[in-house]
Scaffold this motif. Sequence first.
Motif, PDB file in Angstrom:
ATOM      1  N   HIS B 269       0.814  -1.211   0.000  1.00 12.09           N
ATOM      2  CA  HIS B 269       0.000   0.000   0.000  1.00 12.09           C
ATOM      3  C   HIS B 269       0.848   1.260   0.000  1.00 12.09           C
ATOM      4  N   LEU B 270       1.959   1.168  -0.666  1.00 16.49           N
ATOM      5  CA  LEU B 270       2.773   2.366  -0.838  1.00 16.49           C
ATOM      6  C   LEU B 270       2.323   3.065  -2.107  1.00 16.49           C
ATOM      7  N   LYS B 271       2.386   4.371  -2.103  1.00 18.66           N
ATOM      8  CA  LYS B 271       1.924   5.131  -3.255  1.00 18.66           C
ATOM      9  C   LYS B 271       3.104   5.631  -4.075  1.00 18.66           C
ATOM     10  N   VAL B 272       2.983   5.430  -5.367  1.00 16.46           N
ATOM     11  CA  VAL B 272       3.968   5.959  -6.295  1.00 16.46           C
ATOM     12  C   VAL B 272       3.369   7.212  -6.904  1.00 16.46           C
ATOM     13  N   PRO B 273       4.062   8.305  -7.000  1.00 22.51           N
ATOM     14  CA  PRO B 273       5.442   8.502  -6.554  1.00 22.51           C
ATOM     15  C   PRO B 273       5.545   9.102  -5.141  1.00 22.51           C
ATOM     16  N   THR B 274       4.432   9.323  -4.485  1.00 18.68           N
ATOM     17  CA  THR B 274       4.485   9.985  -3.177  1.00 18.68           C
ATOM     18  C   THR B 274       5.446   9.284  -2.208  1.00 18.68           C
ATOM     19  N   ASP B 275       5.228   7.979  -2.068  1.00 17.06           N
ATOM     20  CA  ASP B 275       6.088   7.241  -1.138  1.00 17.06           C
ATOM     21  C   ASP B 275       7.390   6.797  -1.789  1.00 17.06           C
ATOM     22  N   LEU B 276       7.301   6.512  -3.052  1.00 12.00           N
ATOM     23  CA  LEU B 276       8.461   5.983  -3.766  1.00 12.00           C
ATOM     24  C   LEU B 276       8.446   6.452  -5.218  1.00 12.00           C
ATOM     25  N   GLY B 277       9.519   7.081  -5.631  1.00 11.29           N
ATOM     26  CA  GLY B 277       9.654   7.397  -7.048  1.00 11.29           C
ATOM     27  C   GLY B 277      10.140   6.155  -7.775  1.00 11.29           C
ATOM     28  N   ILE B 278       9.768   6.008  -9.037  1.00 13.51           N
ATOM     29  CA  ILE B 278      10.149   4.804  -9.784  1.00 13.51           C
ATOM     30  C   ILE B 278      10.650   5.165 -11.178  1.00 13.51           C
ATOM     31  N   VAL B 279      11.741   4.520 -11.556  1.00 14.41           N
ATOM     32  CA  VAL B 279      12.165   4.523 -12.952  1.00 14.41           C
ATOM     33  C   VAL B 279      12.529   3.087 -13.290  1.00 14.41           C
ATOM     34  N   SER B 280      12.170   2.662 -14.488  1.00 18.90           N
ATOM     35  CA  SER B 280      12.514   1.289 -14.857  1.00 18.90           C
ATOM     36  C   SER B 280      13.111   1.195 -16.253  1.00 18.90           C
ATOM     37  N   PHE B 281      13.926   0.198 -16.444  1.00 16.58           N
ATOM     38  CA  PHE B 281      14.381  -0.138 -17.786  1.00 16.58           C
ATOM     39  C   PHE B 281      13.252  -0.882 -18.489  1.00 16.58           C
ATOM     40  N   GLY B 282      13.345  -0.917 -19.794  1.00 19.22           N
ATOM     41  CA  GLY B 282      12.414  -1.716 -20.570  1.00 19.22           C
ATOM     42  C   GLY B 282      11.092  -1.024 -20.747  1.00 19.22           C
ATOM     43  N   GLN B 283      10.280  -1.585 -21.630  1.00 17.67           N
ATOM     44  CA  GLN B 283       8.974  -0.989 -21.818  1.00 17.67           C
ATOM     45  C   GLN B 283       7.971  -2.095 -22.043  1.00 17.67           C
ATOM     46  N   ALA B 284       6.753  -1.833 -21.728  1.00 17.64           N
ATOM     47  CA  ALA B 284       5.696  -2.810 -21.954  1.00 17.64           C
ATOM     48  C   ALA B 284       4.394  -2.132 -21.618  1.00 17.64           C
ATOM     49  N   GLU B 285       3.323  -2.660 -22.187  1.00 15.63           N
ATOM     50  CA  GLU B 285       2.031  -2.040 -21.955  1.00 15.63           C
ATOM     51  C   GLU B 285       1.728  -1.967 -20.474  1.00 15.63           C
ATOM     52  N   GLY B 286       2.256  -2.917 -19.758  1.00 18.43           N
ATOM     53  CA  GLY B 286       1.981  -2.973 -18.334  1.00 18.43           C
ATOM     54  C   GLY B 286       2.221  -1.634 -17.652  1.00 18.43           C
ATOM     55  N   PHE B 287       3.267  -0.973 -18.047  1.00 17.57           N
ATOM     56  CA  PHE B 287       3.615   0.295 -17.411  1.00 17.57           C
ATOM     57  C   PHE B 287       2.540   1.364 -17.616  1.00 17.57           C
ATOM     58  N   ASP B 288       1.847   1.239 -18.714  1.00 17.35           N
ATOM     59  CA  ASP B 288       0.801   2.226 -19.005  1.00 17.35           C
ATOM     60  C   ASP B 288      -0.415   1.987 -18.129  1.00 17.35           C
ATOM     61  N   LEU B 289      -0.519   0.771 -17.685  1.00 16.10           N
ATOM     62  CA  LEU B 289      -1.714   0.365 -16.975  1.00 16.10           C
ATOM     63  C   LEU B 289      -1.654   0.741 -15.509  1.00 16.10           C
TER      64      LEU B 289
END
Lengths: 344, 344
Positions: B269-289
């Motif tokens: 139940h952590l909130k992005v980006p409030t609790d945690l900023g995120i950057v990832s390698f790679g791409q996929a539709e999942g990220f849009d979801l």
Amino acid sequence: MSKKKISLKDIAQQAGVSTALVSYVLNGKEKESRVGHEIALKIKKIAKELNYQPNHLAKSLRSGKTYTIGLIIADLSNPFFANIARIVEDEARHNGYTVIIGSSDENAEKSWDLLNVLLNRQVEGFIIVSSENAENQIYYLKEKNIPFVLLDRHFSEIQTDFVTINNFKASYDAGIHLLQRGYRNIGMIAYKSQLFHMKERIRGYLYALKDSNVHFHKNWLKEVRFNYIEKEVKAAIDSMLASDLPVDAIIFATYGLAINGLKYINELHLKVPTDLGIVSFGQAEGFDLYYCPITYLKQPIEDLGKTAVELLVKKLKNPEQGMQQVLMEAKLIVRESSKAKHEL
Amino acid sequence: MSKKKISLKDIAQQAGVSTALVSYVLNGKEKESRVGHEIALKIKKIAKELNYQPNHLAKSLRSGKTYTIGLIIADLSNPFFANIARIVEDEARHNGYTVIIGSSDENAEKSWDLLNVLLNRQVEGFIIVSSENAENQIYYLKEKNIPFVLLDRHFSEIQTDFVTINNFKASYDAGIHLLQRGYRNIGMIAYKSQLFHMKERIRGYLYALKDSNVHFHKNWLKEVRFNYIEKEVKAAIDSMLASDLPVDAIIFATYGLAINGLKYINELHLKVPTDLGIVSFGQAEGFDLYYCPITYLKQPIEDLGKTAVELLVKKLKNPEQGMQQVLMEAKLIVRESSKAKHEL
DNA sequence: AATATAGGTTTAATCGTTTAAACAAAAAAT
DNA sequence: ATTTTTTGTTTAAACGATTAAACCTATATT
């Protein structure tokens, strides 16, 4: 650096015998062909020393068997199909077959191209996840008596071997599930397609409503075009919601449709499942990532792929093999996106 | 039903000439070989009538060229690689080559298997997305002088042709980006791997901190094992957060890691980006979801695939071709998951 | 002693192409 | 009227393997 390839002849020369003997020995026919024990050992030794690797081309040319099958996939960039491809390749290799994969990208013309390239390459048979309008290709293969198995999609009006899931039932299950959970106005977004599996998915949805005495509202069913998916999914959702009988749940007929739909639902700031219940076909990590895990129909990917190979290999080994048609069940994986209405 | 395959001989017979003439004509060598105009036309006509399709095996056997390349993919079930495979197949076909694809499933032994199967099949060269511990295979190919191009991953200690992105820079960019956005305690979750691209991603991350005078805390970097990804990613995140200097942002070194990580972050139940900023390698539709679209490093998939084919084909056409190494840039696609701290 | 059988090996055709070389007939040059 | 050149076509070997058939030689059978 790279010494030239070692052939039977080279071994024969070193061993001071004819290539025939070498061939017999290396193919384990020393018994039938009564090769001398000594010489057999010698040949094996030399073959190992020279690291002999038979030339598959020559073998195939002579024997007429290439142990190669063609896999034509409607869309390799779709993870579902990519996984199928992976399974098929693996399973085929374990059966001594090599697979040549081509992605038709849902394009019948490209599919023709691939078919011809592969036939030139003397593949012995095909596994095909067909694209739309490829009926002529299927008829062609039938006429030429070239063995093939349709995978995931088949044509109701053409008698062929196939392995697919029971799309009607899967879709029906999805519909019933939502109804049982208290959703009433259930919509479906599908592709506009002549492909049988898509029609079955639609039919299953309609029957679920019918059997539950829910009156179908024509605005609930949307068929969008593959090439305009993004725009048309948005329009579909808009329309479904704007209706005088707005939907309270949507079934997506494919993974790709769901991705697009969910994105738009996010944009609209609608909450799943409070505002909209969701069930989708297909599976992908994406569904796990959604704030509200999506209820989906899980297809037995491994089973589908393995069975397709199995049927094809059976047919290749025995041309007399009769028609083989396998229907598998998709499993509804129930999660948050279709939570019971009364629990919301 | 299926009439037997048409060969040169059949055409020759029908036309009343030798197979040589037919071969010349059908290969467009009528000029050099001074074939009579009349007879040439006749041959072409008959060939068309009989729908002659040359036997690729025979051609290859005779010419020594198979126009086939092997593509060994570390994991075909990964959409990134599946897309690469699709591009490579397409591009190769446009260059007259057929591709045989195999997925090594990140397993060096399976990769050896594939390599040998493909060599038996007389592939002319390879495009390889290597798995870990496959160095021996690369050395083998080098020693045998078999043309190949490494794709996406390469080995720093082996001089080879390759096409990859600049992983160091990509990772560095990701780190700097987060720092500029106000995140301070930045963690990275990577695979425990000897693969150079992974080391580079880690190195880039470390340098970003260093160059920004942020003191690296050893608890910020986690290397998890591929086979225990789910469990170890959870442990990694737990540990990163429990530290006396808990992270406020995480860089995921691959798409797969991100999927697992984000799932767990949801569970917590952590909130992005409030609790945690995120950057990832790679791409996929999942990220849009994801409720909060993920900032990611977009790799030029199409360019990578096409270039790999291009380099290999160049090498096949000209064995004297020197070493070719191409580094491409990944592009940071900035979205919600790395929103500036002060805007939160 | 003559013949049959078994044991072990080679020969040669074959798969479908390509292509250098040989050949034959017509046209050009002497 | 020869010789040379050109034009058009066939022959045959080769690619690397498989395999039926032929061929030896030695032993067993009559």
